[in-house]
Design a protein around this motif. Structure first.
Motif: not given
Length: 247
Positions: A118-120, A111-112, A115-116
């Motif tokens: 692909y911002q998803r 998840e980290k 998000s970093r």
């Protein structure tokens, strides 16, 4: 009549000797802590880099999938971290726990980095994007925190300087002593007491709940006090067993 000058030297000399002894023990204690923790951290960085390189090569040569490599790298990194903490001083362990109480799970890392990169959320990524996240986890597994590594190198330098302070105090005390063999033995006792007392103070403070495992300032104070108290007690005991002029 007694010699007044000798009397004044005796009155001034004993407290001064005790103060210098505590300084020597404290410097030896922290020199050992700093040097040891710096070496442990350097070994930790070396080990995680080796693991990351090995599994990156395995992915590139199609011997492992990116997901399988990420799982193994994360498990090994957490094991290496736990082992490094066991080898660290109580102070080093408290500082490391304050920065990161535990290693992240593979899901948390996915998840980290999702998000970093692909911002998803990870579940919203395509199969190729998920593979890219796993590849990044493998690569990141070999990266140590630059600020922590810089602090570690600084601690190594500080430790060596503290060792020189401890050595200088010991040499001065031996040079000034009338009974030099006795003073050599005393300095050895003080250095050993400082190390043992500091370790016991740090470990005891955490074990009894006086300091939280993630409170490096509290553990530092406990280490200082433990080293000084045991050094003081050892100095008194040494003076009782082997008084000045003893043969």
């Amino acid at each position: 009549m007694g010699n007044p000058e000798a009397g004044r030297r005796a009155v001034i000399g004993e407290p001064l000797d005790r103060a210098l002894g505590e300084l020597q023990a404290t410097a030896a204690n922290f020199a050992a802590i700093c040097i040891k923790d710096a070496r442990v951290r350097a070994q930790y960085a070396h080990d995680i880099q080796a693991v990351s390189r090995e599994f990156t090569n395995a992915v590139l040569s199609d011997r492992l999938s990116a997901k399988a490599a990420a799982e193994q790298v994360n498990a090994l990194r957490n094991q290496i971290m736990d082992l490094a903490r066991l080898q660290s001083s109580p102070l080093g362990r408290a500082y490391a726990a304050k920065l990161k109480q535990r290693g992240l799970s593979l899901g948390e890392l996915a998840e980290k980095y999702a998000s970093r990169l692909y911002q998803r959320p990870f579940s919203a990524l395509s199969e190729s994007q998920q593979a890219g996240v796993y590849a990044e986890i493998v690569a990141a597994g070999g990266r140590a925190d630059p600020s922590v590594m810089a602090l570690s190198r600084t601690l190594g330098v500080v430790g060596r300087r503290l060792f020189l302070v401890s050595l200088a105090v010991a040499v001065y005390e031996i040079h000034e002593a009338e009974d030099k063999p006795r003073e050599v033995a005393r300095q050895g006792v003080l250095a050993g007491a400082g190390l043992v007392g500091g370790l016991a103070g740090g470990l005891g403070a955490v074990a009894t709940g006086a300091c939280a495992a993630t409170a490096p300032v509290c553990v530092t104070l406990a280490t200082l006090v433990g080293g000084m108290l045991l050094a003081f007690g050892a100095d008194v005991a040494f003076g009782t067993v082997y008084p000045q002029g003893w043969r």
